[in-house]
Design a protein around this motif. Structure first.
Motif, PDB file in Angstrom:
ATOM      1  N   LYS A 130      54.151  47.895  30.646  1.00 15.01           N
ATOM      2  CA  LYS A 130      54.280  46.761  31.568  1.00 15.01           C
ATOM      3  C   LYS A 130      53.511  46.995  32.864  1.00 15.01           C
ATOM      4  CE  LYS A 130      58.577  44.791  29.851  1.00 15.01           C
ATOM      5  NZ  LYS A 130      59.937  44.301  30.157  1.00 15.01           N
ATOM      6  N   SER A 131      53.462  48.258  33.297  1.00 12.93           N
ATOM      7  CA  SER A 131      52.721  48.576  34.519  1.00 12.93           C
ATOM      8  C   SER A 131      51.228  48.312  34.326  1.00 12.93           C
ATOM      9  CB  SER A 131      52.947  50.033  34.914  1.00 12.93           C
ATOM     10  OG  SER A 131      52.684  50.892  33.830  1.00 12.93           O
ATOM     11  N   GLY A 132      50.710  48.605  33.122  1.00 15.88           N
ATOM     12  CA  GLY A 132      49.302  48.328  32.836  1.00 15.88           C
ATOM     13  C   GLY A 132      49.034  46.837  32.776  1.00 15.88           C
ATOM     14  N   HIS A 133      49.981  46.090  32.212  1.00 12.31           N
ATOM     15  CA  HIS A 133      49.858  44.631  32.137  1.00 12.31           C
ATOM     16  C   HIS A 133      49.852  44.029  33.543  1.00 12.31           C
ATOM     17  CE1 HIS A 133      51.236  40.764  29.798  1.00 12.31           C
ATOM     18  NE2 HIS A 133      50.092  40.617  30.425  1.00 12.31           N
ATOM     19  N   LEU A 134      50.724  44.550  34.409  1.00 12.56           N
ATOM     20  CA  LEU A 134      50.768  44.075  35.789  1.00 12.56           C
ATOM     21  C   LEU A 134      49.459  44.358  36.518  1.00 12.56           C
ATOM     22  CD1 LEU A 134      54.391  45.003  36.969  1.00 12.56           C
ATOM     23  CD2 LEU A 134      53.385  42.718  36.886  1.00 12.56           C
ATOM     24  N   ASP A 135      48.866  45.525  36.245  1.00  6.19           N
ATOM     25  CA  ASP A 135      47.573  45.861  36.848  1.00  6.19           C
ATOM     26  C   ASP A 135      46.539  44.777  36.567  1.00  6.19           C
ATOM     27  OD1 ASP A 135      48.471  48.221  37.885  1.00  6.19           O
ATOM     28  OD2 ASP A 135      47.577  49.509  36.380  1.00  6.19           O
ATOM     29  N   GLU A 136      46.424  44.410  35.298  1.00  3.33           N
ATOM     30  CA  GLU A 136      45.408  43.435  34.891  1.00  3.33           C
ATOM     31  C   GLU A 136      45.674  42.064  35.517  1.00  3.33           C
ATOM     32  OE1 GLU A 136      42.824  44.444  33.382  1.00  3.33           O
ATOM     33  OE2 GLU A 136      43.578  46.433  32.838  1.00  3.33           O
ATOM     34  N   LEU A 137      46.950  41.668  35.580  1.00  2.06           N
ATOM     35  CA  LEU A 137      47.293  40.365  36.154  1.00  2.06           C
ATOM     36  C   LEU A 137      47.053  40.335  37.659  1.00  2.06           C
ATOM     37  CD1 LEU A 137      50.583  39.555  34.192  1.00  2.06           C
ATOM     38  CD2 LEU A 137      48.339  38.529  33.863  1.00  2.06           C
ATOM     39  N   LEU A 138      47.370  41.448  38.333  1.00  6.52           N
ATOM     40  CA  LEU A 138      47.143  41.524  39.778  1.00  6.52           C
ATOM     41  C   LEU A 138      45.654  41.571  40.101  1.00  6.52           C
ATOM     42  CD1 LEU A 138      49.999  43.966  40.809  1.00  6.52           C
ATOM     43  CD2 LEU A 138      49.716  41.619  41.609  1.00  6.52           C
ATOM     44  N   CYS A 139      44.879  42.116  39.194  1.00  8.21           N
ATOM     45  CA  CYS A 139      43.429  42.141  39.368  1.00  8.21           C
ATOM     46  C   CYS A 139      42.887  40.697  39.341  1.00  8.21           C
ATOM     47  CB  CYS A 139      42.786  42.977  38.264  1.00  8.21           C
ATOM     48  SG  CYS A 139      40.996  43.134  38.399  1.00  8.21           S
ATOM     49  N   LYS A 140      43.415  39.874  38.434  1.00  3.74           N
ATOM     50  CA  LYS A 140      42.988  38.471  38.325  1.00  3.74           C
ATOM     51  C   LYS A 140      43.630  37.613  39.407  1.00  3.74           C
ATOM     52  CE  LYS A 140      42.551  38.793  33.278  1.00  3.74           C
ATOM     53  NZ  LYS A 140      43.117  38.318  31.987  1.00  3.74           N
TER      54      LYS A 140
END
Length: 206
Positions: free
Chosen positions: A143-153
């Motif tokens: 989930k932390s990796g998923h959050l990274d990608e979403l926060l990047c966008k």
């Protein structure tokens, strides 16, 4: 789940017990004496979740949120690695005990010529395969990796919560961790509807 840091866990629990949020959420203060670390960590996580459910997450100390996020996100030490290390230690102990027994028997019979013993090659520790990482270094499938990608966008708090299926305090805790890495957060506040506040990591600071 990552390996439990007992000192950091107890510090986080102390902060939580002294924050007054336990009483506001109608919970019982967490006892640390005579409790296993794994049980203690789960109790701590449940307490933070209950405080968030009581809509008090905005009052939780960032240090508590950061520890919660690190503990229940992706860890660097897997259960498989710990099991393999335990098996290797047990095998080494058995080998040493066998060698000591054989050496004792040789001392009892001095007339027999001692035969030099070949040293056993220690078992190589298995290295787990490298897992794909997100743009900010977390395991992509977590989930932390998923959050990274979403926060990047970029996106609103509500969009992030719905997409990753986590609560607001988990997102804020993750953001705190990223800020510690030197990243900058761009925020477009929505005072009327806080969950529609837009957040995004500033790319030129990566």
């Amino acid at each position: 789940m990552s390996k439990i840091n007992a000192k950091e866990l107890k510090n986080a629990i102390k902060l939580l017990n002294e924050s007054g949020l336990i009483e506001k959420a109608k919970l019982t203060k967490i006892k640390v004496v005579g409790v296993k670390m794994e049980t203690l960590l789960n109790t701590f996580g449940d307490a933070v979740d209950s405080i968030a459910d009581a809509k008090l997450d905005s009052e939780i100390d960032p240090a508590i949120i950061a520890f919660y996020n690190e503990s229940f996100g992706d860890g660097n030490t897997s259960e498989t690695e710990e099991t393999e290390e335990t098996e290797e230690t047990e095998e080494t102990k058995k080998t040493e005990e066998t060698e000591e027994t054989e050496e004792t028997e040789e001392k009892k019979t001095p007339k027999e010529k001692k035969t030099p013993k070949e040293k056993k090659t220690p078992k190589e520790k298995k290295t787990p395969p490298n897992k794909p990482r997100s743009c900010y270094g977390h395991i992509a499938s977590a989930k932390s990796g998923h959050l990274d990608e979403l926060l990047c966008k970029g996106g609103t708090y509500q969009e992030l919560m719905d997409e990753v299926e986590v609560k607001l305090h988990r997102i804020k805790g993750h953001i705190t961790v990223l800020k510690k890495k030197g990243l900058t957060l761009l925020v477009k506040e929505n005072e009327k509807e806080p969950l529609k506040t837009h957040v995004q990591i500033k790319e030129d600071n990566i």
